[in-house]
Design an enzyme around this catalytic site. Structure first.
Site, PDB file in Angstrom:
ATOM      1  N   ARG A   1     -20.722  42.229  19.984  1.00  0.00           N
ATOM      2  CA  ARG A   1     -21.241  43.495  20.508  1.00  0.00           C
ATOM      3  C   ARG A   1     -20.969  44.669  19.556  1.00  0.00           C
ATOM      4  NH1 ARG A   1     -18.693  44.185  26.198  1.00  0.00           N
ATOM      5  NH2 ARG A   1     -16.931  43.206  25.140  1.00  0.00           N
ATOM      6  N   GLU A   2     -21.071  44.394  18.275  1.00  0.00           N
ATOM      7  CA  GLU A   2     -20.775  45.437  17.294  1.00  0.00           C
ATOM      8  C   GLU A   2     -21.692  46.653  17.453  1.00  0.00           C
ATOM      9  OE1 GLU A   2     -19.792  41.472  15.152  1.00  0.00           O
ATOM     10  OE2 GLU A   2     -21.122  42.218  16.744  1.00  0.00           O
TER      11      GLU A   2
ATOM     12  N   HIS B   1     -30.182  47.311  47.603  1.00  0.00           N
ATOM     13  CA  HIS B   1     -30.442  48.257  46.504  1.00  0.00           C
ATOM     14  C   HIS B   1     -31.330  47.596  45.465  1.00  0.00           C
ATOM     15  CE1 HIS B   1     -29.991  51.211  43.375  1.00  0.00           C
ATOM     16  NE2 HIS B   1     -29.514  50.297  42.558  1.00  0.00           N
TER      17      HIS B   1
ATOM     18  N   ILE C   1     -23.894  53.884  45.203  1.00  0.00           N
ATOM     19  CA  ILE C   1     -24.461  52.536  45.185  1.00  0.00           C
ATOM     20  C   ILE C   1     -23.388  51.463  45.086  1.00  0.00           C
ATOM     21  CG2 ILE C   1     -26.145  51.051  44.019  1.00  0.00           C
ATOM     22  CD1 ILE C   1     -27.252  53.484  45.558  1.00  0.00           C
TER      23      ILE C   1
ATOM     24  N   LYS D   1     -23.127  47.752  20.189  1.00  0.00           N
ATOM     25  CA  LYS D   1     -22.706  48.486  21.386  1.00  0.00           C
ATOM     26  C   LYS D   1     -21.597  49.473  21.042  1.00  0.00           C
ATOM     27  CE  LYS D   1     -20.020  47.745  25.626  1.00  0.00           C
ATOM     28  NZ  LYS D   1     -20.803  48.547  26.581  1.00  0.00           N
TER      29      LYS D   1
ATOM     30  N   CYS E   1     -24.633  45.679  27.783  1.00  0.00           N
ATOM     31  CA  CYS E   1     -24.724  44.231  27.630  1.00  0.00           C
ATOM     32  C   CYS E   1     -24.225  43.542  28.891  1.00  0.00           C
ATOM     33  CB  CYS E   1     -23.887  43.750  26.448  1.00  0.00           C
ATOM     34  SG  CYS E   1     -24.347  44.494  24.880  1.00  0.00           S
TER      35      CYS E   1
ATOM     36  N   GLU F   1     -15.209  48.951  43.126  1.00  0.00           N
ATOM     37  CA  GLU F   1     -15.412  47.737  42.336  1.00  0.00           C
ATOM     38  C   GLU F   1     -14.580  47.681  41.064  1.00  0.00           C
ATOM     39  OE1 GLU F   1     -19.594  46.900  41.825  1.00  0.00           O
ATOM     40  OE2 GLU F   1     -20.065  47.544  43.864  1.00  0.00           O
TER      41      GLU F   1
ATOM     42  N   HIS G   1     -28.100  56.522  34.247  1.00  0.00           N
ATOM     43  CA  HIS G   1     -28.198  55.962  32.900  1.00  0.00           C
ATOM     44  C   HIS G   1     -28.231  57.050  31.832  1.00  0.00           C
ATOM     45  CE1 HIS G   1     -29.443  52.547  35.397  1.00  0.00           C
ATOM     46  NE2 HIS G   1     -28.972  51.813  34.423  1.00  0.00           N
TER      47      HIS G   1
END
Length: 764
Positions: free
Chosen positions: A16-17, A650, A440, A19, A525, A493, A703
């Site tokens: 994940r470089e 949802h 949510i 990211k 990811c 969560e 987002h």
């Protein structure tokens, strides 16, 4: 010998470089040059990973999204970001996520927030793209710099490059006309720029260009079908050869159209369209290349190489050098490399192939076609042994689980009473105000949470200490929500790594990689769990966490679950039985969890089905079958509860207007959806459809790092109230808040709560 090639490679990096390079840049912790260097290093590595291929894709790398890259290549920028005086990369991120880097002086003046581009799913995958925006006056201007620079990089590395672009008809089809105008009217203007682009590539000595037109596997009306003919007439004889790539499904009624286009090659996804090979071979002129996608680019199971060779060898003898072989689609949808998996169950691992292993399979097939099977006898024998082991493994097929499916009947999916009666009982119990507020489910996954989880996995922290740390985070989430005065709370969560992986880890029939990351959007990811066998639930999965959270407050606490359809669609699923069978198994497992939560005193339970729509077949003629078993799976999960237990669901970032009747059939008491990026556009369906239950249209685009104002949220809810009676409206964000920071979440939710108060006062 068959030519070997690839349609696209995962760009996020095996570790994940990309990211981490993106996120440190966005935080203002690293420079733009450092980000650009990270991108160049990843491209160089990925080209080396593909060096055994005859042709290697170039231009498939994107810092955020390949569709957004195409928009910038075509000069199609939303009006709100035109005239930007800063670096183009920062403007690119403004469209993608609302802003670019923050925290440094050079960005303070040039990178202020704007409305982020709308985001939706790429065909029937879990990848999200930024939707192109059009209006009747849209003009296109070529900027080929990104593609030409990557082409020069590849050539310096000795790569035999095949540039990859999205085709003009698919590009138009993916976008939205913001003023309601006819998108196809823009085609002549668009084609002029595509012609310039191909000419520019020819000027660099490019021989082949891959031009992706996946919209050809969908049902097209006459105008869109007819558009392909002038489109490709305008693009022929531009000095390059065109490989028109289709994937994700069969061509069917579009096969003859595709075969007749003036291109030099056509790619067919034989994982989904094996029975169309002969028809395509007969339909295309005898000098055209036929590329066959013979390895599944969207799933992680090994290919049965001997089986493929049984039908591929005769084709190779007929087609000779006209035959190309590749994965079925871009490998963007699978992890990079299986070799790094050190902890994955060895038996399950032997059944798998990630991106690099899939390219090895292509090479084995090509060698067998060129030199005979004896040249790769060892590889074929090892492959056959793995295929046989998987088929015969008792871990895959559980007779007890299969027997439970025979006991499913219609009664499992039916609530005891109709919605109106349930709603009255729920309101009498919950006593919620008009425009109730909630979130949510998830709250920020902070660095501290991730460190604790990592310490547990590494064996540096015992389970008791981990549980205590998670309880502290849950208490923090509860106290923050109480201080904000939200009406219905969630536990946050903290203990969950991912909304699907968390449940898969506790269900029999799943296995997990450590580095099997796949890009969902931008820097986000996911690590899809591997559904390899029959599914069952050994024990309760969420009850202790949620009942602890409820013990901290007198306000109602939502139980948070992921629904069976989403767990299925966001997993790497079995390819040895119908998806519906796996979904029903998941439904029975999650139903048991719902009933355990209810027995524990939780009276609001949210069952997320974010991926319901993305599982739709690409052809409408096949929708009914899918929706029947998908909706019934949700109902089996949700509908065993008493009338006074309120069921929420949802859905996010999906165009679901065309399946609204099926969503109503789910019979959830409350549905929450994404609407802020689309400016409540998704609610247009309610002008014509009388949705019977309650709905929470999202007013906070989670987002984007931009913090919405109270006035913006009030305006959005007023648009919603024009279509839905206020007594059936909830106020909530678009999606979970795990990717955001507390410094963003608290003021945004405060604005949301104040917006609800304003709406109540105005309704009084």
């Amino acid at each position: 010998m068959a030519t070997t090639h690839n349609l696209g490679f995962p760009r996020i990096g095996a570790k994940r470089e990309l990211k981490f390079a993106l996120e440190t840049y966005w935080k203002g912790e690293t420079s733009r040059d450092a980000l650009l260097a990270a991108g160049a290093a990843l491209r160089a590595r990925h080209w080396r990973d593909q060096e055994a291929l005859d042709l290697v894709p170039v231009g498939d790398f994107a810092f955020y999204d390949q569709v957004l890259d195409m928009s910038f290549t075509l000069g199609n920028l939303p009006e709100r970001v035109r005239g930007f005086h800063g670096p183009q990369l920062d403007n690119y991120f403004r469209v993608a996520r609302g802003r670019s880097a923050t925290g440094t002086a050079d960005h303070a003046a040039c990178c202020g927030g704007v409305a982020a581009g709308e985001m939706t799913k790429w065909f029937d995958t879990n990848y999200h793209y930024i939707v192109p925006e059009f209006d009747a006056d849209t003009r296109f201007t070529l900027d080929a710099s990104r593609l030409l620079e990557q082409l020069a990089e590849a050539r310096a590395q000795g790569v035999v490059a095949k540039p990859v672009i999205i085709g003009p008809v698919t590009y138009l089809a993916l976008g939205k006309a913001k003023d309601g105008s006819d998108k196809l009217a823009l085609l002549p203007r668009l084609l002029a720029v595509y012609a310039e682009l191909l000419t520019a590539l020819a000027g660099q000595g490019v021989e082949w260009v891959q031009i992706d037109e996946p919209v050809l596997v969908t049902e097209l009306d006459t105008a869109w079908r007819d558009a392909f003919i002038p489109a490709y007439a305008a693009l022929k004889e531009r000095g390059v050869k065109l490989l028109l790539a289709t994937y994700f499904g069969p061509l069917r009624e579009n096969l003859d159209l595709t075969a007749g286009l003036p291109v030099q090659g056509i790619h067919l996804d034989t994982i989904n369209a094996r029975d169309e090979i002969e028809a395509l071979v007969h339909a295309v002129p005898g000098d055209r290349v036929i590329s066959l996608g013979v390895v599944n680019g969207r799933n992680i199971w090994k290919t049965d190489l001997s089986s493929v060779l049984n039908w591929l060898e005769p084709l190779s003898q007929r087609l000779g050098t006209r035959l190309w072989i590749a994965p079925s689609c871009s490998l963007l949808h699978v992890p990079v490399d299986l070799a790094g998996e050190r902890k994955l169950d060895e038996e399950v691992k032997s059944w798998l192939a990630f991106a690099i292993q899939k390219l090895d399979e292509i090479k084995i097939l090509a060698t067998a076609l060129d030199k005979g099977r004896d040249a790769v006898a060892g590889e074929l024998a090892a492959n056959a042994a793995a295929i046989a082991t998987r088929k015969g493994s008792p871990r895959v097929n559980n007779p007890i689980v299969k027997e439970t499916l025979t006991r499913i009947d219609a009664g499992l999916g039916r609530r005891k009473s109709a919605y109106a009666e349930r709603a009255a009982r729920q309101q009498a119990h919950l006593k919620l105000p008009l425009y109730p507020t909630t979130t949510i489910g998830s709250f920020p996954q902070t660095r501290e949470i991730r460190l604790v989880r990592s310490a547990l996995k590494a064996g540096n922290l015992d389970l008791a200490a981990y549980n205590q740390a998670m309880r502290q985070e849950i208490e923090r989430s509860v106290r923050e929500q109480e201080a904000l005065d939200l009406d219905v709370l969630v536990h946050g969560e903290a203990e969950r790594n991912d909304m699907v992986e968390y449940f898969g880890e506790q269900l029999d029939g799943y296995a997990f990689s450590q580095g099997g990351w796949v890009q969902s959007y931008g820097s986000r990811c996911v690590k899809p769990p591997i559904l390899f066998g029959d599914i069952s639930r050994p024990r309760a999965m969420t009850v202790d966490w949620i009942t602890y959270a409820q013990s901290l407050t007198n306000k109602p606490m939502k139980g948070m679950l992921t629904g069976p359809v989403t767990i299925l669609n966001w997993s790497f699923v079995r390819d040895d039985q119908p998806r519906s069978v796996s979904c029903y198994q998941l439904a029975l497992a999650m139903r048991a969890e719902v009933l355990d939560l209810e027995r524990a005193g939780i009276r609001i339970i949210q069952i997320d089905e974010a991926a319901l729509r993305e599982g739709l077949p690409l052809r409408r003629s096949q929708w009914r079958e899918y929706l029947d078993w998908a909706v019934e799976s949700f109902r089996i999960t949700a509908n065993g509860v008493a009338d006074d237990t309120q069921i929420h669901t949802h859905m996010c970032y999906s165009e679901f207007n065309d399946i609204i009747a099926s969503i109503a059939d789910m019979d959830a008491d409350v549905i929450t959806i994404e609407t802020s990026r689309s400016d409540m556009e998704l609610l247009d369906v309610f002008d014509h459809f009388n949705y019977p239950n309650q709905i929470g249209p999202g007013v906070y685009d989670i987002h984007s790092p931009n913090i919405p104002t109270q006035d913006q949220m009030v305006a959005l809810m007023k648009k919603a109230a024009e279509r839905i009676p206020p007594e059936r409206l909830w106020v909530n964000p678009d999606c979970g808040l795990k990717t955001r920071q507390w410094s963003e979440v608290v003021p945004a939710l405060a604005s949301m709560v104040n917006a609800a108060r304003t709406l109540r006062a105005q309704a009084a």
